[in-house]
Design a protein around this motif. Structure first.
Motif, PDB file in Angstrom:
ATOM      1  N   GLU A 174       0.942  -1.494   0.079  1.00 37.23           N
ATOM      2  CA  GLU A 174      -0.035  -0.253  -0.039  1.00 37.23           C
ATOM      3  C   GLU A 174       0.874   1.203  -0.360  1.00 37.23           C
ATOM      4  O   GLU A 174       0.028   1.963  -0.549  1.00 37.23           O
ATOM      5  N   LYS A 175       1.650   1.211   0.356  1.00 37.46           N
ATOM      6  CA  LYS A 175       3.279   2.589   0.787  1.00 37.46           C
ATOM      7  C   LYS A 175       3.522   2.985  -0.195  1.00 37.46           C
ATOM      8  O   LYS A 175       4.233   1.546  -0.471  1.00 37.46           O
ATOM      9  N   LYS A 176       3.497   3.846  -0.503  1.00 42.65           N
ATOM     10  CA  LYS A 176       4.592   4.346  -1.452  1.00 42.65           C
ATOM     11  C   LYS A 176       5.498   5.185  -1.508  1.00 42.65           C
ATOM     12  O   LYS A 176       6.880   5.638  -1.664  1.00 42.65           O
ATOM     13  N   TYR A 177       5.688   5.468   0.259  1.00 45.18           N
ATOM     14  CA  TYR A 177       6.251   6.503   0.469  1.00 45.18           C
ATOM     15  C   TYR A 177       6.785   5.878   1.652  1.00 45.18           C
ATOM     16  O   TYR A 177       6.535   5.501   2.332  1.00 45.18           O
ATOM     17  N   LEU A 230       9.767   2.090   5.895  1.00 46.97           N
ATOM     18  CA  LEU A 230       8.401   1.261   6.695  1.00 46.97           C
ATOM     19  C   LEU A 230       8.812  -0.008   7.694  1.00 46.97           C
ATOM     20  O   LEU A 230       7.695  -0.693   7.865  1.00 46.97           O
ATOM     21  N   PRO A 231       9.626  -0.372   7.106  1.00 49.21           N
ATOM     22  CA  PRO A 231       9.815  -2.185   8.749  1.00 49.21           C
ATOM     23  C   PRO A 231       9.465  -1.324  10.285  1.00 49.21           C
ATOM     24  O   PRO A 231       8.871  -2.199  10.726  1.00 49.21           O
ATOM     25  N   LYS A 232      11.217  -0.302  10.119  1.00 51.76           N
ATOM     26  CA  LYS A 232      10.699  -0.036  11.182  1.00 51.76           C
ATOM     27  C   LYS A 232       9.439   0.602  11.912  1.00 51.76           C
ATOM     28  O   LYS A 232       9.549   0.547  13.028  1.00 51.76           O
ATOM     29  N   ASN A 278      -2.863   7.841   7.782  1.00 50.09           N
ATOM     30  CA  ASN A 278      -1.696   7.295   7.170  1.00 50.09           C
ATOM     31  C   ASN A 278      -1.690   5.665   7.820  1.00 50.09           C
ATOM     32  O   ASN A 278      -1.073   4.952   7.080  1.00 50.09           O
ATOM     33  N   TRP A 279      -1.696   5.441   9.022  1.00 48.30           N
ATOM     34  CA  TRP A 279      -1.529   4.678   9.869  1.00 48.30           C
ATOM     35  C   TRP A 279      -2.078   3.674  10.743  1.00 48.30           C
ATOM     36  O   TRP A 279      -1.900   2.443  11.086  1.00 48.30           O
ATOM     37  N   LYS A 280      -2.913   4.419  11.467  1.00 48.33           N
ATOM     38  CA  LYS A 280      -3.896   4.078  12.654  1.00 48.33           C
ATOM     39  C   LYS A 280      -4.357   2.810  11.898  1.00 48.33           C
ATOM     40  O   LYS A 280      -4.749   1.956  13.014  1.00 48.33           O
TER      41      LYS A 280
END
Length: 178
Positions: A89-92, A97-99, A144-146
């Motif tokens: 899903e994430k582009k930026y 991202l793993p962190k 974006n993350w919740k």
């Protein structure tokens, strides 16, 4: 933790922890033998997956230290679950991202295990404690993350309820009254 869930996990954990001497006066025995440790441990074989087993073990044992094998396996499972979705899903922020996913998994697991702290920490405090505020602000997390955090919460709650049901049914099989 609700009362029904607490008693099932406490029942399971009674024989798993170190025993202490009990000097209380007790009533006459009924002649029934309580289930032994190895009989209780059989409930883990009835559980569907490792997440349920690890959650049940942590809740029964009461040791929530992040150094335990079970804690690490739960955190790794949660991380892999949300990372797989976030990676597509994430582009930026691909390099972080793993962190970020690991921090979200760790944060939600912490507040799941220490649920009495839920009311003491607002979202900003939770993010600060997890180290996420150094990467993003509260609004970015909410927008974006919740939903990843919510997914982790849902996985943990479902695993706990399923483990509780397995313990309850296993107690019934052993003819133990709740």
């Amino acid at each position: 933790m609700n009362a029904v869930t607490a008693t099932n996990f406490e029942w399971l954990g009674r024989e798993m922890r170190a025993k202490t001497a009990c000097y209380e006066v007790s009533v006459a025995a009924t002649g029934e033998r309580p289930p032994s440790w190895d009989e209780k441990i059989g409930v883990f074989g009835k559980m569907d997956d490792e997440l349920q087993k690890d959650i049940a073990y942590l809740l029964a044992n009461g040791d929530f230290a992040d150094t335990t094998v079970e804690h690490k396996r739960i955190e790794e499972h949660l991380f892999k679950s949300i990372y797989a979705v976030a990676d597509t899903e994430k582009k930026y922020k691909k390099d972080e991202l793993p962190k970020i996913c690991r921090m979200i998994a760790r944060m939600e697991l912490f507040f799941f295990l220490y649920d009495f702290l839920e009311d003491d920490y607002k979202l900003q405090g939770r993010l600060r404690m997890a180290g996420l505020l150094s990467i993003m602000d509260v609004k970015t997390y909410q927008n974006n993350w919740k939903h990843y955090g919510d997914a982790v919460k849902q996985m943990l709650v479902e695993a706990k309820l399923a483990a509780n049901d397995h313990i309850y049914n296993y107690k019934k099989q052993l003819n133990i009254k709740n």
